[in-house]
Write an enzyme that holds these catalytic residues in place. Structure first.
Site, PDB file in Angstrom:
ATOM      1  N   SER A 145      82.281 -18.528  58.378  1.00 43.50           N
ATOM      2  CA  SER A 145      83.379 -19.324  58.939  1.00 43.50           C
ATOM      3  C   SER A 145      83.846 -20.371  57.929  1.00 43.50           C
ATOM      4  O   SER A 145      83.094 -20.791  57.039  1.00 43.50           O
ATOM      5  CB  SER A 145      82.954 -20.006  60.236  1.00 43.50           C
ATOM      6  OG  SER A 145      83.795 -21.078  60.596  1.00 43.50           O
ATOM      7  N   TYR A 158      77.177 -26.353  64.901  1.00 45.76           N
ATOM      8  CA  TYR A 158      77.782 -25.130  64.363  1.00 45.76           C
ATOM      9  C   TYR A 158      78.126 -25.300  62.887  1.00 45.76           C
ATOM     10  O   TYR A 158      77.846 -24.420  62.059  1.00 45.76           O
ATOM     11  CB  TYR A 158      79.029 -24.797  65.181  1.00 45.76           C
ATOM     12  CG  TYR A 158      79.752 -23.532  64.778  1.00 45.76           C
ATOM     13  CD1 TYR A 158      79.329 -22.286  65.238  1.00 45.76           C
ATOM     14  CD2 TYR A 158      80.879 -23.581  63.974  1.00 45.76           C
ATOM     15  CE1 TYR A 158      79.996 -21.124  64.891  1.00 45.76           C
ATOM     16  CE2 TYR A 158      81.557 -22.429  63.610  1.00 45.76           C
ATOM     17  CZ  TYR A 158      81.117 -21.200  64.085  1.00 45.76           C
ATOM     18  OH  TYR A 158      81.786 -20.052  63.731  1.00 45.76           O
TER      19      TYR A 158
END
Length: 254
Positions: A145, A158
């Site tokens: 990501s 995250y």
């Protein structure tokens, strides 16, 4: 005409929806045998059946890759069904901890680390020996990501896990380079996936805002990610390893 992924066998985690499914479909269309790992058996069996119906080779294995035994079972199934393992797309992940750091409870933190980081470690731990044993080298792509290289408030767990995936990718790439195995990470921008729709793209206004963060002023389709992953898993990318490669519509260029 032969395809660039003919004879290759690839494990895909989180392989039944979003980017994982798009990658599985693209790899199968280019000749690879794909082994899909995910938690939902009914969805997974259907995804594999759909690929087979179009002439591809696909196997679904129920797996929660936060559990080491399940990560190992994916590799065992791939070798047992198709005789070898050549690569992997470690894609499974999710967001559990929302809010400022002082408000995040231990359970949500642990879940984000397990789902986004420890799962990648477990997968590579078992994928690498099988890829090496198959001979001829191989390629692993980890989905880090864009939050693996930049920060964002209120999803700190995250962000931390995805940054660690980049570090894990680079260290592992150095360990296996002489064995002909390449390990890279992709840092994706906004992608129209079920996870994104559930967490970030929850309204027209939210979608427009996320799109505006990208200089191209839009969100990617999963197929756009799949085309790049297919390249990284092919021999055409033989000089690329230890990299965190942006496929983010210019997000990190700012």
């Amino acid at each position: 005409m032969s395809s660039r992924l003919d004879s290759k066998v690839v494990v895909i985690t989180g392989g039944t929806s979003g980017m994982g499914l798009a990658v599985a479909q693209r790899l199968a269309s280019e000749g690879a045998a794909v082994v899909l790992g995910a938690r939902r058996k009914d969805v997974g069996e259907q995804a594999a059946a759909d690929i087979r119906a179009t002439g591809g080779r696909a196997l679904f294995v129920p797996a929660d890759v936060t559990v080491e035994e399940d990560a190992a079972a994916l590799v065992t199934a791939a070798v047992g069904e198709f005789g070898r393992l050549d690569g992997a797309f470690n894609n499974a992940g999710g967001i559990n901890a929302f809010g400022p750091v002082p408000t995040v409870d231990r359970g949500a933190w642990d879940a984000d680390i397990a789902q986004n980081l420890t799962s990648v470690f477990y997968c590579m731990k078992h994928q690498l020996p099988a890829i090496t044993a198959s001979g001829g080298g191989g390629s692993i792509v980890n989905n880090a990501s864009n939050l693996g290289v930049v920060g964002m408030p209120e999803v700190a767990a995250y962000v931390a896990a995805k940054h660690a995936v980049v570090g894990l990718t680079r260290a592992t790439a150095l360990e296996v380079a002489e064995q002909g195995v390449r390990v890279n990470a992709i840092t994706t921008g906004g992608v129209d996936t079920p996870l994104a729709r559930a967490t970030m793209l929850t309204s027209d206004e939210a979608r427009a805002h996320i799109a505006s963060l990208h200089p191209v002023n839009r969100i990617a389709e999963p197929a756009e990610i799949a085309s790049f992953v297919a390249y990284l898993l092919s021999d055409e990318s033989s000089f690329i390893t230890g990299a965190a490669l942006a496929i983010d519509g210019g997000f990190t260029a700012r």
